[in-house]
Design a protein around this motif. Structure first.
Motif, mmCIF file in Angstrom:
data_model
loop_
_atom_site.group_PDB
_atom_site.id
_atom_site.type_symbol
_atom_site.label_atom_id
_atom_site.label_comp_id
_atom_site.label_asym_id
_atom_site.label_seq_id
_atom_site.Cartn_x
_atom_site.Cartn_y
_atom_site.Cartn_z
ATOM 1 N N THR A 261 24.571 14.913 -14.907
ATOM 2 C CA THR A 261 25.301 14.677 -13.665
ATOM 3 C C THR A 261 24.369 14.301 -12.511
ATOM 4 O OG1 THR A 261 27.023 16.234 -14.333
ATOM 5 C CG2 THR A 261 26.892 15.697 -11.987
ATOM 6 N N ALA A 262 23.239 14.979 -12.389
ATOM 7 C CA ALA A 262 22.317 14.684 -11.295
ATOM 8 C C ALA A 262 21.804 13.251 -11.381
ATOM 9 C CB ALA A 262 21.148 15.660 -11.326
ATOM 10 N N THR A 263 21.477 12.799 -12.584
ATOM 11 C CA THR A 263 20.996 11.431 -12.766
ATOM 12 C C THR A 263 22.097 10.424 -12.451
ATOM 13 O OG1 THR A 263 19.457 12.157 -14.481
ATOM 14 C CG2 THR A 263 19.971 9.811 -14.395
ATOM 15 N N VAL A 264 23.309 10.742 -12.890
ATOM 16 C CA VAL A 264 24.453 9.855 -12.632
ATOM 17 C C VAL A 264 24.662 9.674 -11.133
ATOM 18 C CG1 VAL A 264 26.971 9.719 -12.787
ATOM 19 C CG2 VAL A 264 25.624 10.283 -14.817
ATOM 20 N N VAL A 265 24.621 10.775 -10.384
ATOM 21 C CA VAL A 265 24.830 10.696 -8.927
ATOM 22 C C VAL A 265 23.712 9.892 -8.272
ATOM 23 C CG1 VAL A 265 24.916 12.054 -6.810
ATOM 24 C CG2 VAL A 265 26.170 12.813 -8.840
ATOM 25 N N MET A 266 22.466 10.111 -8.702
ATOM 26 C CA MET A 266 21.346 9.366 -8.127
ATOM 27 C C MET A 266 21.481 7.867 -8.382
ATOM 28 S SD MET A 266 18.133 11.864 -9.073
ATOM 29 C CE MET A 266 16.944 10.645 -8.525
ATOM 30 N N ILE A 267 21.931 7.501 -9.562
ATOM 31 C CA ILE A 267 22.129 6.081 -9.877
ATOM 32 C C ILE A 267 23.227 5.500 -8.992
ATOM 33 C CG2 ILE A 267 22.915 4.488 -11.670
ATOM 34 C CD1 ILE A 267 21.559 6.370 -13.715
ATOM 35 N N GLY A 268 24.327 6.235 -8.845
ATOM 36 C CA GLY A 268 25.425 5.751 -8.015
ATOM 37 C C GLY A 268 25.034 5.573 -6.561
ATOM 38 N N MET A 269 24.121 6.401 -6.058
ATOM 39 C CA MET A 269 23.718 6.328 -4.651
ATOM 40 C C MET A 269 22.885 5.082 -4.345
ATOM 41 S SD MET A 269 22.748 10.326 -3.890
ATOM 42 C CE MET A 269 22.041 9.934 -2.294
ATOM 43 N N ILE A 270 22.380 4.416 -5.364
ATOM 44 C CA ILE A 270 21.544 3.235 -5.140
ATOM 45 C C ILE A 270 22.385 2.023 -4.726
ATOM 46 C CG2 ILE A 270 20.029 1.570 -6.313
ATOM 47 C CD1 ILE A 270 19.038 3.881 -8.036
ATOM 48 N N ILE A 271 23.630 1.965 -5.173
ATOM 49 C CA ILE A 271 24.430 0.753 -5.032
ATOM 50 C C ILE A 271 24.680 0.400 -3.565
ATOM 51 C CG2 ILE A 271 26.690 -0.273 -5.504
ATOM 52 C CD1 ILE A 271 26.701 1.269 -8.139
ATOM 53 N N GLY A 272 25.074 1.379 -2.751
ATOM 54 C CA GLY A 272 25.385 1.098 -1.345
ATOM 55 C C GLY A 272 24.203 0.514 -0.578
ATOM 56 N N PRO A 273 23.038 1.175 -0.569
ATOM 57 C CA PRO A 273 21.880 0.600 0.108
ATOM 58 C C PRO A 273 21.482 -0.771 -0.434
ATOM 59 C CG PRO A 273 21.501 2.922 -0.338
ATOM 60 C CD PRO A 273 22.771 2.553 -1.043
ATOM 61 N N ALA A 274 21.647 -0.980 -1.745
ATOM 62 C CA ALA A 274 21.318 -2.286 -2.319
ATOM 63 C C ALA A 274 22.237 -3.368 -1.774
ATOM 64 C CB ALA A 274 21.413 -2.235 -3.849
ATOM 65 N N GLN A 275 23.512 -3.045 -1.582
ATOM 66 C CA GLN A 275 24.451 -3.998 -0.988
ATOM 67 C C GLN A 275 24.002 -4.409 0.405
ATOM 68 O OE1 GLN A 275 28.262 -2.084 -1.014
ATOM 69 N NE2 GLN A 275 28.721 -2.620 -3.126
ATOM 70 N N VAL A 276 23.705 -3.439 1.230
ATOM 71 C CA VAL A 276 23.322 -3.721 2.614
ATOM 72 C C VAL A 276 21.999 -4.484 2.660
ATOM 73 C CG1 VAL A 276 22.714 -2.678 4.823
ATOM 74 C CG2 VAL A 276 24.592 -1.717 3.475
ATOM 75 N N THR A 277 21.036 -4.090 1.826
ATOM 76 C CA THR A 277 19.749 -4.789 1.792
ATOM 77 C C THR A 277 19.930 -6.258 1.433
ATOM 78 O OG1 THR A 277 18.598 -2.748 1.151
ATOM 79 C CG2 THR A 277 17.461 -4.826 0.741
#
Length: 410
Positions: A261-277
């Motif tokens: 679960t911890a790894t899954v959440v960390m992976i999901g958190m990358i998407i938003g900043p990547a969009q904005v970048t």
């Protein structure tokens, strides 16, 4: 440039920044309290009502279907009258839908609340905002569209924690009432006070101004007679289906690969900043290129990201999230700028509304269909299927007829 022309440009530029900032802020609220709302409120609603989670999430699909049905009318109204009152009306509708949701005791009332929200979404999300900017700034709307999406991309990042706090402290019903008031007390005044009524006038070479041309209604079928419009409509619809389905079920896909679960959440958190970048990079370096190249790059990045997810490896999943998020961010901009670049500002709002209909229908169907594949089979079958759809979408954009080769920025 004459002195009068320079004066006109300097006078209108602060207004342009105010419009972009205002619409960007209202997009954060609009997306966060409609499309992203079930991510926080769905489970509490299911517990409180006794309905299944799938039934609760079906409300969003109903809203998206209504939004798709109403989008052409919304675009036509913006073409004729500008976006101020259409988007102001969206704030009232979304507030009404949220308030109605907070009062429901039965399934009929719940679905009715989503029907009201769906009409508000048609008049208040990106397609309406893009149409408003196209009506205001014509062919020069690209940077404005990018600016609005830069702010709008923060919707889930900002609204999910705030909605969680509201739900935990007040409960989902009072939380819905609070965000309804935000639409009435913040979004409604912003739309009424910040968005101009009419199209911006443009300076001419002799220092005068050219008034906005009246926009005539065109039958929806006339748009589809253009192969280019049909091509981008199909490409964006396939992309919307994949990105919506994967966005809703990505965490479950990763869990099926055996990630904790911890790894899954960390992976999901990358998407938003990547969009904005990616949107910042597109704004900084992509403005000198034709938007068709932004669309192709965005579609390719989404394709690579989903293909990497299918490898079912933790390191590949982290890279996949960044690549997929970047492609998603670019495609949001391209959906607004590519039709403007290919067809010009005439009837742009109605064109966007017509294109939004199949896109929103695909978004409505995607969570249900992808969930069916995940439950009856598993991610091993889902991801390759999504990759095939993305290959078709990328091929359509790569072979888009009549799209000129751009010149690089000087």
């Amino acid at each position: 440039m004459t002195t009068d022309t320079l004066t006109t440009s300097l006078r209108t530029e602060p207004n342009r920044r105010l419009v972009i900032g205002g619409l960007g802020m209202t997009q954060i609220v609009a997306w966060g309290t409609t499309f992203y709302l079930p991510a926080v409120f769905a489970n509490p609603i299911a517990r409180d009502s006794g309905w299944s989670l799938s039934v609760v999430v079906t409300g969003l699909s109903l809203g998206l279907l209504l939004a798709g049905s109403c989008s052409p009318v919304t675009g036509r109204l913006i073409d004729r009258h500008g976006g101020r009152y259409v988007m102001a009306f969206s704030s009232i509708l979304i507030a009404a839908g949220l308030w109605l949701m907070s009062q429901v005791t039965g399934l009929t009332g719940y679905f009715l609340s989503w029907a009201v929200l769906g009409i508000g979404m048609a008049a208040g999300l990106y397609d309406a905002a893009f149409a408003t900017l196209g009506r205001l700034y014509g062919s020069g709307a690209r940077s404005a569209i990018t600016g609005v999406t830069l702010l709008g991309g923060l919707a889930s990042t900002l609204c999910w924690p705030l909605l969680t706090i509201l739900e935990e402290t007040l409960g989902w019903r009072q939380g819905a009432q609070v965000v309804a008031l935000v639409h009435l007390l913040f979004c409604l005044p912003v739309h009424l006070l910040v968005v101009p009524v009419r199209q911006e006038t443009t300076a001419t070479s002799n220092g005068g101004v050219t008034p906005a041309k009246p926009v005539e209604h065109q039958p929806a079928g006339s748009f589809f007679r253009d192969r280019r419009f049909l091509t981008i409509c199909l490409a964006f619809t396939l992309l919307a289906f994949v990105m919506t389905g994967l966005s809703v079920h990505l965490l479950e896909v990763l869990r099926q690969w055996g990630l904790d679960t911890a790894t899954v959440v960390m992976i999901g958190m990358i998407i938003g900043p990547a969009q904005v970048t990616a949107r910042v990079l597109e704004f900084s370096f992509g403005r000198g290129f034709h938007p068709v190249w932004s669309a192709r790059v965005g579609a390719l990045l989404v394709l690579i990201g989903v293909a990497l997810f299918s490898l079912s490896q933790p390191l590949a999943a982290f890279v996949a999230a960044a690549v997929y998020g970047a492609g998603n961010g670019i495609m949001t901009i391209a959906r607004g700028t590519l039709p403007l670049a290919l067809f010009g500002p005439d009837a742009y709002g109605e064109r966007m509304g017509v294109m939004a209909r199949p896109v929103l229908i695909a978004q409505a169907a995607a969570p249900i269909l992808t969930a069916t594949v995940l439950t009856r089979m598993d991610a091993f079958y889902l991801l390759p299927g999504l990759v095939i759809l993305l290959l078709v979408s990328f091929a359509l954009l790569a072979l888009l007829p009549g799209a000129r080769v751009p010149s690089p920025p000087h």
